[in-house]
Motif scaffolding. Structure first.
Motif, PDB file in Angstrom:
ATOM      1  N   MET A 134     111.334 -49.180 -66.598  1.00  0.00           N
ATOM      2  CA  MET A 134     111.934 -47.862 -66.408  1.00  0.00           C
ATOM      3  C   MET A 134     111.836 -47.040 -67.683  1.00  0.00           C
ATOM      4  SD  MET A 134     114.855 -48.475 -63.564  1.00  0.00           S
ATOM      5  CE  MET A 134     115.282 -46.753 -63.385  1.00  0.00           C
ATOM      6  N   GLU A 135     111.938 -47.698 -68.836  1.00  0.00           N
ATOM      7  CA  GLU A 135     111.766 -46.957 -70.095  1.00  0.00           C
ATOM      8  C   GLU A 135     110.368 -46.373 -70.185  1.00  0.00           C
ATOM      9  OE1 GLU A 135     112.816 -48.863 -73.832  1.00  0.00           O
ATOM     10  OE2 GLU A 135     114.682 -49.535 -72.868  1.00  0.00           O
ATOM     11  N   TRP A 136     109.401 -47.123 -69.716  1.00  0.00           N
ATOM     12  CA  TRP A 136     108.013 -46.643 -69.744  1.00  0.00           C
ATOM     13  C   TRP A 136     107.693 -45.748 -68.542  1.00  0.00           C
ATOM     14  CZ3 TRP A 136     106.066 -52.188 -71.178  1.00  0.00           C
ATOM     15  CH2 TRP A 136     105.950 -52.304 -72.576  1.00  0.00           C
ATOM     16  N   LYS A 137     108.676 -45.567 -67.669  1.00  0.00           N
ATOM     17  CA  LYS A 137     108.513 -44.742 -66.452  1.00  0.00           C
ATOM     18  C   LYS A 137     107.416 -45.279 -65.539  1.00  0.00           C
ATOM     19  CE  LYS A 137     110.534 -40.642 -68.549  1.00  0.00           C
ATOM     20  NZ  LYS A 137     110.345 -39.301 -69.077  1.00  0.00           N
ATOM     21  N   ILE A 138     107.181 -46.601 -65.636  1.00  0.00           N
ATOM     22  CA  ILE A 138     106.307 -47.230 -64.631  1.00  0.00           C
ATOM     23  C   ILE A 138     107.109 -47.282 -63.335  1.00  0.00           C
ATOM     24  CG2 ILE A 138     105.205 -49.406 -63.933  1.00  0.00           C
ATOM     25  CD1 ILE A 138     104.593 -49.899 -66.918  1.00  0.00           C
ATOM     26  N   LYS A 139     108.346 -47.782 -63.442  1.00  0.00           N
ATOM     27  CA  LYS A 139     109.288 -47.716 -62.324  1.00  0.00           C
ATOM     28  C   LYS A 139     110.239 -46.559 -62.596  1.00  0.00           C
ATOM     29  CE  LYS A 139     110.937 -51.922 -60.842  1.00  0.00           C
ATOM     30  NZ  LYS A 139     111.255 -53.394 -60.917  1.00  0.00           N
ATOM     31  N   ARG A 140     110.581 -45.828 -61.560  1.00  0.00           N
ATOM     32  CA  ARG A 140     111.481 -44.677 -61.741  1.00  0.00           C
ATOM     33  C   ARG A 140     112.859 -44.961 -61.169  1.00  0.00           C
ATOM     34  NH1 ARG A 140     109.742 -39.899 -64.363  1.00  0.00           N
ATOM     35  NH2 ARG A 140     107.484 -39.944 -64.429  1.00  0.00           N
ATOM     36  N   ILE A 141     112.916 -45.909 -60.252  1.00  0.00           N
ATOM     37  CA  ILE A 141     114.188 -46.234 -59.591  1.00  0.00           C
ATOM     38  C   ILE A 141     114.286 -47.762 -59.560  1.00  0.00           C
ATOM     39  CG2 ILE A 141     115.585 -45.921 -57.484  1.00  0.00           C
ATOM     40  CD1 ILE A 141     113.820 -43.518 -56.771  1.00  0.00           C
ATOM     41  N   SER A 142     115.488 -48.297 -59.728  1.00  0.00           N
ATOM     42  CA  SER A 142     115.630 -49.757 -59.859  1.00  0.00           C
ATOM     43  C   SER A 142     115.536 -50.450 -58.497  1.00  0.00           C
ATOM     44  CB  SER A 142     116.971 -50.086 -60.517  1.00  0.00           C
ATOM     45  OG  SER A 142     117.999 -49.929 -59.563  1.00  0.00           O
ATOM     46  N   ASN A 143     115.346 -51.767 -58.536  1.00  0.00           N
ATOM     47  CA  ASN A 143     115.229 -52.564 -57.306  1.00  0.00           C
ATOM     48  C   ASN A 143     116.439 -52.353 -56.386  1.00  0.00           C
ATOM     49  OD1 ASN A 143     113.109 -53.571 -58.819  1.00  0.00           O
ATOM     50  ND2 ASN A 143     113.788 -55.695 -58.845  1.00  0.00           N
ATOM     51  N   ASP A 144     117.650 -52.455 -56.957  1.00  0.00           N
ATOM     52  CA  ASP A 144     118.863 -52.351 -56.120  1.00  0.00           C
ATOM     53  C   ASP A 144     119.020 -50.945 -55.534  1.00  0.00           C
ATOM     54  OD1 ASP A 144     119.790 -54.982 -56.261  1.00  0.00           O
ATOM     55  OD2 ASP A 144     120.781 -54.649 -58.184  1.00  0.00           O
ATOM     56  N   ASP A 145     118.703 -49.933 -56.319  1.00  0.00           N
ATOM     57  CA  ASP A 145     118.865 -48.560 -55.807  1.00  0.00           C
ATOM     58  C   ASP A 145     117.875 -48.276 -54.681  1.00  0.00           C
ATOM     59  OD1 ASP A 145     120.904 -48.198 -57.553  1.00  0.00           O
ATOM     60  OD2 ASP A 145     119.823 -46.893 -58.943  1.00  0.00           O
ATOM     61  N   LEU A 146     116.651 -48.809 -54.824  1.00  0.00           N
ATOM     62  CA  LEU A 146     115.657 -48.611 -53.754  1.00  0.00           C
ATOM     63  C   LEU A 146     116.077 -49.348 -52.483  1.00  0.00           C
ATOM     64  CD1 LEU A 146     112.315 -48.892 -55.730  1.00  0.00           C
ATOM     65  CD2 LEU A 146     113.121 -46.890 -54.489  1.00  0.00           C
ATOM     66  N   ARG A 147     116.614 -50.566 -52.680  1.00  0.00           N
ATOM     67  CA  ARG A 147     117.046 -51.364 -51.522  1.00  0.00           C
ATOM     68  C   ARG A 147     118.165 -50.623 -50.776  1.00  0.00           C
ATOM     69  NH1 ARG A 147     116.304 -56.630 -53.140  1.00  0.00           N
ATOM     70  NH2 ARG A 147     117.677 -56.184 -54.881  1.00  0.00           N
ATOM     71  N   GLN A 148     119.107 -50.069 -51.541  1.00  0.00           N
ATOM     72  CA  GLN A 148     120.210 -49.322 -50.921  1.00  0.00           C
ATOM     73  C   GLN A 148     119.669 -48.118 -50.140  1.00  0.00           C
ATOM     74  OE1 GLN A 148     123.944 -49.831 -51.352  1.00  0.00           O
ATOM     75  NE2 GLN A 148     123.572 -48.672 -49.475  1.00  0.00           N
ATOM     76  N   HIS A 149     118.722 -47.440 -50.726  1.00  0.00           N
ATOM     77  CA  HIS A 149     118.133 -46.268 -50.081  1.00  0.00           C
ATOM     78  C   HIS A 149     117.489 -46.673 -48.747  1.00  0.00           C
ATOM     79  CE1 HIS A 149     116.318 -42.350 -49.748  1.00  0.00           C
ATOM     80  NE2 HIS A 149     115.127 -42.889 -49.615  1.00  0.00           N
ATOM     81  N   PHE A 150     116.797 -47.811 -48.771  1.00  0.00           N
ATOM     82  CA  PHE A 150     116.133 -48.303 -47.554  1.00  0.00           C
ATOM     83  C   PHE A 150     117.166 -48.639 -46.472  1.00  0.00           C
ATOM     84  CE2 PHE A 150     114.603 -52.088 -45.165  1.00  0.00           C
ATOM     85  CZ  PHE A 150     113.573 -51.479 -44.464  1.00  0.00           C
ATOM     86  N   VAL A 151     118.240 -49.318 -46.873  1.00  0.00           N
ATOM     87  CA  VAL A 151     119.280 -49.675 -45.894  1.00  0.00           C
ATOM     88  C   VAL A 151     119.874 -48.397 -45.296  1.00  0.00           C
ATOM     89  CG1 VAL A 151     121.568 -50.742 -45.614  1.00  0.00           C
ATOM     90  CG2 VAL A 151     119.812 -51.897 -46.987  1.00  0.00           C
ATOM     91  N   ASP A 152     120.207 -47.435 -46.148  1.00  0.00           N
ATOM     92  CA  ASP A 152     120.829 -46.188 -45.673  1.00  0.00           C
ATOM     93  C   ASP A 152     119.919 -45.447 -44.689  1.00  0.00           C
ATOM     94  OD1 ASP A 152     122.965 -46.784 -47.288  1.00  0.00           O
ATOM     95  OD2 ASP A 152     122.483 -45.321 -48.851  1.00  0.00           O
ATOM     96  N   MET A 153     118.632 -45.510 -44.952  1.00  0.00           N
ATOM     97  CA  MET A 153     117.674 -44.802 -44.105  1.00  0.00           C
ATOM     98  C   MET A 153     117.465 -45.539 -42.778  1.00  0.00           C
ATOM     99  SD  MET A 153     113.770 -44.130 -45.282  1.00  0.00           S
ATOM    100  CE  MET A 153     113.187 -45.783 -44.916  1.00  0.00           C
ATOM    101  N   THR A 154     117.524 -46.881 -42.817  1.00  0.00           N
ATOM    102  CA  THR A 154     117.097 -47.670 -41.658  1.00  0.00           C
ATOM    103  C   THR A 154     118.207 -47.912 -40.645  1.00  0.00           C
ATOM    104  OG1 THR A 154     115.567 -48.742 -43.174  1.00  0.00           O
ATOM    105  CG2 THR A 154     115.809 -49.782 -41.052  1.00  0.00           C
ATOM    106  N   VAL A 155     119.466 -47.982 -41.099  1.00  0.00           N
ATOM    107  CA  VAL A 155     120.563 -48.281 -40.163  1.00  0.00           C
ATOM    108  C   VAL A 155     120.601 -47.270 -39.009  1.00  0.00           C
ATOM    109  CG1 VAL A 155     123.066 -48.511 -39.904  1.00  0.00           C
ATOM    110  CG2 VAL A 155     121.913 -49.553 -41.868  1.00  0.00           C
ATOM    111  N   PRO A 156     120.554 -45.953 -39.272  1.00  0.00           N
ATOM    112  CA  PRO A 156     120.569 -45.009 -38.137  1.00  0.00           C
ATOM    113  C   PRO A 156     119.351 -45.164 -37.223  1.00  0.00           C
ATOM    114  CG  PRO A 156     120.928 -43.858 -40.232  1.00  0.00           C
ATOM    115  CD  PRO A 156     120.579 -45.262 -40.573  1.00  0.00           C
ATOM    116  N   GLN A 157     118.215 -45.575 -37.788  1.00  0.00           N
ATOM    117  CA  GLN A 157     117.018 -45.783 -36.952  1.00  0.00           C
ATOM    118  C   GLN A 157     117.246 -46.962 -35.999  1.00  0.00           C
ATOM    119  OE1 GLN A 157     113.886 -46.259 -39.871  1.00  0.00           O
ATOM    120  NE2 GLN A 157     113.899 -44.093 -40.414  1.00  0.00           N
ATOM    121  N   ALA A 158     117.894 -48.016 -36.513  1.00  0.00           N
ATOM    122  CA  ALA A 158     118.197 -49.183 -35.668  1.00  0.00           C
ATOM    123  C   ALA A 158     119.170 -48.771 -34.566  1.00  0.00           C
ATOM    124  CB  ALA A 158     118.780 -50.308 -36.514  1.00  0.00           C
ATOM    125  N   GLU A 159     120.146 -47.940 -34.927  1.00  0.00           N
ATOM    126  CA  GLU A 159     121.133 -47.484 -33.925  1.00  0.00           C
ATOM    127  C   GLU A 159     120.435 -46.706 -32.822  1.00  0.00           C
ATOM    128  OE1 GLU A 159     123.996 -45.403 -36.320  1.00  0.00           O
ATOM    129  OE2 GLU A 159     124.975 -47.290 -36.925  1.00  0.00           O
TER     130      GLU A 159
END
Ligand code: FAQ
Length: 321
Positions: A216-241
């Motif tokens: 992240m310091e080198w800006k190779i990754k811009r968002i951390s593993n946990d934050d991306l995972r949370q984003h995916f869960v938030d996006m996918t739950v309504p799709q499953a519903e």
């Protein structure tokens, strides 16, 4: 005011590019760790795209209609193309594709854990498109802004294709969920098996992640593993519903204070087992890949001989010979 190019020390110039959110290009000086991290990550990504052809390739001969078969062939071909863009991006860092393939075949470089699970029914093809490509895009949209130019540019095209893949997977699920009770049950069974492995794609918790803070310091990754995972869960739950499917996590619930879904803990023992080569399909995947590489040797030799002949012809016509 000095511009980036007027700075004298290469290390300072590199840092200035990173700070200014500009792209590091192959001809720029870069720290050895930056180069190595990129080779590791881009190669792992390329290997994943190529090995990732196997689970879906398994269903090409059994797709339920001609149209589904044509779509699936195109998707699997797209993954091969992604592998090629990514190997090319890695080659700009001074490593050859043959070296990277050798590292994969000898188990010294990884590929994504997700491709070590079997595809048991047609619904798995829907679940892969929806969940696996969905998780892949969540991670890869961030990579279109990665600091290394050739990787960022490869990701722009890959993301466009992945987003189409995600929709085709969701559409398969939608059709199954609106079909017979047996089809709906098949879709539910696929989600039960693919949900947790999809969450594992984002890697270990940030606190356990070897590379995140430096990347992240080198800006190779811009968002951390946990934050991306949370984003995916938030996006996918309504799709499953919307599909009328249940996600296999009794702890999954909306948390109004956080403004996110809470979810249960990943089975990290399973994650590391799969990452370290002991998942349900690791052996088959690698054996198949090595066999395909060996069987394809004559094609590579023929292509190289043809390219050499063309080059010699062009050289001869330039010199009038
Ligand atoms: N599987 O310190 P971190 C796709 C390893 S493409 C296996 O957090 P990092 C398209 C990691 O390498 C899917 N190994 O590592 C498609 C490291 O080991 P090392 C692939 C994993 O790099 C769809 C160690 O654990 N996408 O799906 C995994 O900062 C459908 C510590 O981890 C990419 O590769 C894992 N899940 O973050 C194709 C995207 N997670 O190398 C066909 C680019 C972690 O020190 C069909 N990569 N490890 O021995 C990335 O964004 C990052 O590399 C992460 C890991 C986020 C995967």
């Amino acid at each position: 005011m000095t511009t980036i190019s007027e700075r004298t020390s290469p290390a300072e110039r590199f840092q200035a590019i990173i700070d200014a959110d500009e792209k590091v290009e192959p001809s720029d000086w870069m720290p050895e760790g930056y180069r190595k991290t990129l080779i590791r990550q881009i190669a792992q990504h390329a290997h994943s795209e190529v090995i990732g052809m196997q689970p879906e390739g398994n269903w090409i001969t059994r797709a339920p209609t001609l149209e589904r078969k044509a779509i699936l062939i195109a998707k699997v071909q797209d993954e091969a193309g992604h592998g090629l863009y990514l190997y090319s991006a890695a080659e700009t860092l001074g490593v050859t594709r043959d070296e990277l393939v050798e590292l994969l075949h000898t188990g010294r470089q990884k590929y994504s854990s997700i491709f070590n699970y079997p595809t048991l029914t047609w619904a798995d093809i829907g679940a892969i498109g929806w969940l696996v490509d969905g998780a892949a895009i969540t991670n890869q949209v961030m990579l279109t802004r990665t600091s290394y130019g050739p990787y960022a540019r490869a990701m722009v095209r890959i993301c466009k294709e992945e987003s189409f893949h995600q929709r085709q997977g969701y559409e398969i699920m939608l059709r199954l969920c609106n079909g017979t009770p047996e089809q709906k049950a098949m879709a539910q069974d696929a989600v039960n098996r693919w949900w947790w492995p999809a969450l594992m794609m984002f890697g270990p918790h940030d606190s356990e992640s070897t590379h995140t803070s430096q990347s992240m310091e080198w800006k190779i990754k811009r968002i951390s593993n946990d934050d991306l995972r949370q984003h995916f869960v938030d996006m996918t739950v309504p799709q499953a519903e919307y599909l009328g499917l249940t996600l296999p996590d009794p702890e999954l619930r909306w948390n109004p204070e956080r403004g996110h879904y809470d979810f249960g803990e990943i089975d990290w023992d399973e994650f590391w087992r799969v990452v370290n080569g002991h998942g349900p399909m690791n052996r088959d995947r690698l054996e198949h890949k090595i066999r395909a590489w060996e069987d394809g040797e004559w094609v590579r030799d023929a292509a190289a001989a043809y390219a050499e002949k063309q080059q010699a012809r062009r050289a001869a016509s330039r010199t009038g010979g």
